[in-house]
Enzyme design. Structure first.
Site, mmCIF file in Angstrom:
data_model
loop_
_atom_site.group_PDB
_atom_site.id
_atom_site.type_symbol
_atom_site.label_atom_id
_atom_site.label_comp_id
_atom_site.label_asym_id
_atom_site.label_seq_id
_atom_site.Cartn_x
_atom_site.Cartn_y
_atom_site.Cartn_z
ATOM 1 N NE ARG A 25 57.641 21.207 -67.518
ATOM 2 C CZ ARG A 25 56.242 20.915 -67.349
ATOM 3 N NH1 ARG A 25 56.017 21.657 -68.160
ATOM 4 N NH2 ARG A 25 55.902 20.545 -66.115
ATOM 5 N NE ARG A 29 54.251 20.866 -74.198
ATOM 6 C CZ ARG A 29 53.631 21.172 -73.364
ATOM 7 N NH1 ARG A 29 52.527 20.061 -73.719
ATOM 8 N NH2 ARG A 29 53.753 21.501 -71.958
ATOM 9 N NE ARG A 38 55.079 14.741 -77.821
ATOM 10 C CZ ARG A 38 53.835 15.475 -77.018
ATOM 11 N NH1 ARG A 38 53.538 16.450 -76.228
ATOM 12 N NH2 ARG A 38 53.601 16.893 -78.508
ATOM 13 C CG ASP A 75 55.935 14.651 -65.209
ATOM 14 O OD1 ASP A 75 56.149 16.305 -65.473
ATOM 15 O OD2 ASP A 75 55.102 14.714 -63.868
ATOM 16 C CE1 TYR A 152 48.654 17.939 -61.480
ATOM 17 C CE2 TYR A 152 50.570 18.278 -60.221
ATOM 18 C CZ TYR A 152 49.317 18.824 -60.679
ATOM 19 O OH TYR A 152 50.306 20.080 -61.506
HETATM 20 O O1 CP3 Z 1 62.013 20.942 -66.462
HETATM 21 C C1 CP3 Z 1 63.096 20.107 -67.256
HETATM 22 O O2 CP3 Z 1 62.894 20.117 -68.572
HETATM 23 C C2 CP3 Z 1 62.713 18.965 -66.682
HETATM 24 C C3 CP3 Z 1 61.477 17.961 -67.142
HETATM 25 C C4 CP3 Z 1 60.641 18.145 -66.170
HETATM 26 C C5 CP3 Z 1 59.234 17.666 -66.645
HETATM 27 N N1 CP3 Z 1 58.002 18.209 -65.507
HETATM 28 C C6 CP3 Z 1 58.708 17.278 -68.142
HETATM 29 C C7 CP3 Z 1 57.268 17.703 -68.522
HETATM 30 C C8 CP3 Z 1 59.700 18.639 -65.458
HETATM 31 C C9 CP3 Z 1 61.205 19.031 -63.813
HETATM 32 C C10 CP3 Z 1 58.370 18.741 -64.957
HETATM 33 C C11 CP3 Z 1 58.005 19.097 -63.365
HETATM 34 C C12 CP3 Z 1 56.019 19.048 -63.644
HETATM 35 N N2 CP3 Z 1 56.248 18.220 -63.891
HETATM 36 C C13 CP3 Z 1 55.777 20.284 -62.529
HETATM 37 C C14 CP3 Z 1 56.399 20.953 -61.742
HETATM 38 C C15 CP3 Z 1 56.585 21.705 -62.062
HETATM 39 C C16 CP3 Z 1 56.190 22.966 -63.185
HETATM 40 O O3 CP3 Z 1 55.624 23.383 -63.592
HETATM 41 O O4 CP3 Z 1 55.095 23.328 -62.146
HETATM 42 C C17 CP3 Z 1 54.929 19.478 -62.391
HETATM 43 C C18 CP3 Z 1 53.508 20.194 -61.818
HETATM 44 C C19 CP3 Z 1 54.451 18.628 -63.810
HETATM 45 C C20 CP3 Z 1 53.109 17.766 -63.730
HETATM 46 C C21 CP3 Z 1 52.789 18.236 -64.947
HETATM 47 N N3 CP3 Z 1 53.688 17.364 -66.318
HETATM 48 C C22 CP3 Z 1 51.515 18.468 -65.770
HETATM 49 C C23 CP3 Z 1 50.802 19.468 -65.013
HETATM 50 C C24 CP3 Z 1 52.471 18.469 -67.159
HETATM 51 C C25 CP3 Z 1 51.112 19.000 -67.889
HETATM 52 C C26 CP3 Z 1 50.899 21.000 -68.498
HETATM 53 C C27 CP3 Z 1 52.035 21.062 -69.151
HETATM 54 O O5 CP3 Z 1 53.056 21.755 -70.032
HETATM 55 O O6 CP3 Z 1 51.759 19.881 -70.757
HETATM 56 C C28 CP3 Z 1 53.173 17.859 -67.478
HETATM 57 C C29 CP3 Z 1 53.696 17.605 -68.878
HETATM 58 C C30 CP3 Z 1 55.517 17.805 -69.163
HETATM 59 N N4 CP3 Z 1 56.584 17.837 -68.106
HETATM 60 C C31 CP3 Z 1 55.736 17.973 -70.338
HETATM 61 C C32 CP3 Z 1 57.281 18.291 -70.276
HETATM 62 C C33 CP3 Z 1 57.944 18.356 -71.400
HETATM 63 C C34 CP3 Z 1 55.015 18.645 -71.346
HETATM 64 C C35 CP3 Z 1 54.710 17.049 -72.067
HETATM 65 C C36 CP3 Z 1 54.192 17.476 -73.661
HETATM 66 O O7 CP3 Z 1 55.640 16.852 -74.048
HETATM 67 O O8 CP3 Z 1 53.824 17.532 -73.732
#
Ligand code: CP3
Length: 344
Positions: A25, A29, A38, A75, A152
């Site tokens: 990540r 944010r 964003r 994602d 999911y």
């Molecule tokens: O790592 C990186 O920077 C690359 C991008 C990336 C994202 N999600 C961007 C993202 C990667 C590799 C993921 C993987 C991901 N997504 C996982 C597996 C890794 C982990 O964290 O366990 C999972 C379970 C998801 C599903 C997902 N996406 C969830 C549950 C959420 C909401 C929770 C949260 O953190 O807000 C997301 C949103 C998400 N994916 C964000 C980002 C940067 C936040 C979105 C935003 O900008 O509001």
């Protein structure tokens, strides 16, 4: 020269005096520049599908910190969306999907060959990055592992214990295993297309692997991961793969050999010393500083960063957090961690 990149050297089994470093990540944010882009995109999914802006946010942490790897901004839930599920994000809560719980739902899923129509912008982001990254930075493609993505799709949202997915597994194995199979095929196609577009290695995120016990872990975490890795390596000889069966605990032991992964990423529920002794003996390990140090900083951050580096110093290691950095992290703490890893 690809072979000179520090991450690829670690993945080929080389022990390096200073481990390469990136952060799950890292485009997220906690960075003001991410939040600004964003905002410009409108929302998270629009950002994922806007190749120019997704390229920009992928590059932001590289410019700011000079990480050794960039992970394409996307994602794990884009794949189910490309297979036909509805997907949206509720601000402050997380993802929502249309649910799939029966044979009719399984039959409605699009075949793996049909995913590219939706996912083409991701491949374009990868192509942009392949041309834009500094020569020493490795480009990582990724996908969710089938069990985590299925959890999911079945629940329609994130769940603390993956209860709905476990229930379907118990009540209707045919449909449950059908979903796992279809996701396995889709993941092979998706990662393969990212590799063709320029990803130099790929990572499989099995964030909920920890809730699979006993035989279920072998059937739904190990077996699909092995199948994906074998297919990718057959199509793209030598492509390195990181597997992340998060919270696998004792089941991290032997995960390299069982799946063919070049590197196993470990979360911070196990100690670095334990992982060095039990997991790194089989190959490269990635991890595993607690993301909480990026919030709290201070001497504990420096001490625990040094401890992690020291624990893994006798084998191939990619320095990372044990899970994604959180939005409340302080960007200066990330710099302090990097300086500690690189400067001792
Ligand atoms: O790592 C990186 O920077 C690359 C991008 C990336 C994202 N999600 C961007 C993202 C990667 C590799 C993921 C993987 C991901 N997504 C996982 C597996 C890794 C982990 O964290 O366990 C999972 C379970 C998801 C599903 C997902 N996406 C969830 C549950 C959420 C909401 C929770 C949260 O953190 O807000 C997301 C949103 C998400 N994916 C964000 C980002 C940067 C936040 C979105 C935003 O900008 O509001």
């Amino acid at each position: 020269m690809a072979a000179q990149k520090t991450i690829l050297r670690a993945l080929s089994g080389e022990t390096q005096p200073i481990p390469p470093i990136w952060m799950m990540r890292q485009a997220g944010r906690f960075l003001p520049e991410y939040r600004a882009t964003r905002e410009q995109a409108g929302d998270f999914l629009s950002l994922c599908y806007n190749s120019d802006l997704a390229t920009e946010v992928t590059l932001q942490p590289i410019r700011r910190y000079g990480f050794d790897a960039a992970i394409v901004f996307a994602d794990i839930l884009l794949l189910p969306q490309a297979m036909g599920a509805d997907l949206w994000f509720v601000t402050g809560e997380g993802p929502r999907l249309s649910t799939i719980t029966d044979q009719a739902g399984l039959d409605r899923l699009k075949p793996a060959s049909a995913i590219h129509e939706t996912l083409n912008p991701v491949y374009q982001t990868v192509r942009n990055l392949a041309g834009a990254l500094p020569g020493e930075t490795t480009l990582i493609g990724f996908a969710g592992a089938p069990w985590t993505v299925a959890s999911y799709m079945i629940a329609g949202r994130g769940t603390p214990d993956q209860g709905p997915a476990h229930a379907l597994m118990a009540e209707n194995k045919v449909v449950f295993e059908g979903i796992i199979d279809r996701l396995t095929e889709g993941t092979i196609e998706y990662l393969s297309a990212q590799i063709v577009a320029g990803a130099e290695m790929v990572k499989l995120f099995d964030s909920w692997a920890g809730s699979l016990k006993g035989e279920d872990f072998e059937k739904y975490a190990v077996a699909p991961t092995k199948r994906i890795i074998s297919a990718l390596k057959a199509r793209h000889p030598g492509i390195p793969v990181i597997a992340f069966p998060r919270e696998a605990g004792d089941k991290y032991i032997g995960f390299h050999a069982k799946t063919g992964a070049d590197c196993v990423a470990v979360d911070n529920s196990v100690s670095a010393e334990w992982a060095a002794e039990n997991v790194q003996k089989d190959g490269c390990v990635q991890g595993n500083l607690s993301p909480s140090h990026m919030v709290t900083g201070g001497e504990a951050l420096v001490r625990e960063t040094r401890r992690t580096v020291a624990a893994f110093r006798n084998g191939p290691h990619i320095f990372n957090l044990g899970h994604g950095i959180t939005p409340d992290a302080d960007p200066d703490n990330v710099q302090r961690m990097i300086d500690t890893v690189r400067g001792g």
